[in-house]
Each structure stands twice: as C-alpha cells, then as structure tokens.
Enzyme design. Structure first.
Site, short mmCIF file in Angstrom:
data_model
loop_
_atom_site.label_atom_id
_atom_site.label_comp_id
_atom_site.label_asym_id
_atom_site.label_seq_id
_atom_site.Cartn_x
_atom_site.Cartn_y
_atom_site.Cartn_z
N ASP A 1 0.83 -1.20 0.00
CA ASP A 1 0.00 0.00 0.00
C ASP A 1 0.87 1.25 0.00
O ASP A 1 1.54 1.56 0.99
CB ASP A 1 -0.90 -0.04 1.24
CG ASP A 1 -1.88 1.13 1.32
OD1 ASP A 1 -1.78 2.08 0.53
OD2 ASP A 1 -2.76 1.07 2.20
N ASP B 1 -5.29 7.03 -6.96
CA ASP B 1 -5.74 8.40 -6.73
C ASP B 1 -6.76 8.45 -5.59
O ASP B 1 -6.62 9.23 -4.64
CB ASP B 1 -6.35 8.95 -8.03
CG ASP B 1 -6.60 10.44 -8.02
OD1 ASP B 1 -6.08 11.14 -7.14
OD2 ASP B 1 -7.33 10.90 -8.91
N GLY C 1 -3.59 1.14 -14.33
CA GLY C 1 -4.91 0.74 -13.85
C GLY C 1 -5.95 0.98 -14.92
O GLY C 1 -5.86 0.46 -16.04
N SER D 1 -0.53 4.88 -14.92
CA SER D 1 -1.34 4.55 -16.11
C SER D 1 -1.67 3.07 -16.26
O SER D 1 -2.29 2.69 -17.24
CB SER D 1 -0.70 5.08 -17.41
OG SER D 1 -0.84 6.47 -17.50
#
Length: 167
Positions: A9, A33, A118, A116
């Site tokens: 994480d 995000d 995901g 980029s």
C-alpha cells in the site's frame, strides 16, 4: 539514487513524496488516486482545487496532510490508445517531471505507483520498462534524491519490476 521495489500500500510509506497517478482535474478518482485522497483527508482535495488541474505528463505538488509522506506529487499519465499517440513519451514525462519537482523541493525519497497501469490501460510490461529507464536516467550532480521506490500493487507487477531492475 538507489532504486528499490516495494509491494504493498503506497499510502503507508513514510517517504518525502508519494507520486499520485491522478486524473487531470486532480480532484480524486479511483485506484491509487482515490486511496491517496482518502488517506490524506479532505485537506488534499482543497489543496488540489487551488492547483486548477494538471495536463498529462506534467506534475504538481501538495502537502501530504494525513499521509505519512510529507508531500504528494500529482502526475497525470496517458490513457493507452494503442501506443501510436505519444503515450510512451507522455508516460516518461510523468516520471521525469515528478523527479524534477522532487529535486526542486530538495526531497530525498520518492515513491511511484505503476502510473497509467490501472483504468488507463497501459500495458504493464511497457509501463514498467519506461519507469525503470526513467529512474535509471542521469540525475543532476546536485540532486537531492537518494531513494526511489517502485511500488507494485500486485505480485505480477512486482515481478516485472524485479526482472527489469535485475537486468
């Protein structure tokens, strides 16, 4: 600058800066995000509103608020459109501009998600190769950066990074 791999994480890392794979509004979203916005608290959204967005390939800095990281560097990766629309150059710019912004603020450590990879659909192997190449690129002699973490969200991504870093 030492490049390391970390699987887990991103929002739990106590680094000088976390890189947020943001959308151009900088007002939160899904994936990395959304996780960063949730962990940082509502102050992050307020700070991002003041920035007025960010074009693809560029980077912006905010405090980390409730995160263990001091700052968040928001960068907007390209949406994968098959590779013929400058995606590789834009993705490389995300890494370069984030590193430059960190140096401009005298930061020593930075952690990158797989920008980029995901919902934006960038092929993981190609994105990982760009990330490693940009992090291995030359830094200014007076660079403050000492550590860059490539943060993998899955064992598959960790394996890609590991293979590239060991090459």
């Amino acid at each position: 600058m030492k490049i390391e791999l970390w699987e887990g994480d991103l929002t739990r890392l106590a680094v000088d800066a976390l890189v947020n794979a943001a959308n151009s509004s900088l007002l939160g979203g899904g994936g990395v995000d959304g996780a960063i916005h949730r962990a940082a608290g509502p102050e992050l959204l307020a700070a991002c509103r003041r920035l007025g967005g960010c074009p693809t390939g560029e980077a912006r800095l905010t405090p980390g608020f409730r995160l263990p990281a001091r700052y968040v560097i928001h960068t907007v990766g390209p949406v994968w459109q098959g590779g013929g629309h400058g995606e590789a150059q834009l993705l490389a710019a995300c890494y370069r501009n984030s590193l430059t912004l960190a140096e401009r603020h005298g930061l020593a450590s930075i952690a990158f998600p797989a920008i980029s990879c995901g919902i934006y659909g960038y092929p993981a192997e190609q994105a990982a190769a760009i990330a490693v190449a940009e992090l291995r690129g030359p830094r200014p002699a007076d660079s403050s950066l000492r550590q860059a973490l490539l943060v993998a969200f899955s064992a598959e991504m960790a394996g890609l990074y590991r293979r590239l870093l060991d090459a």
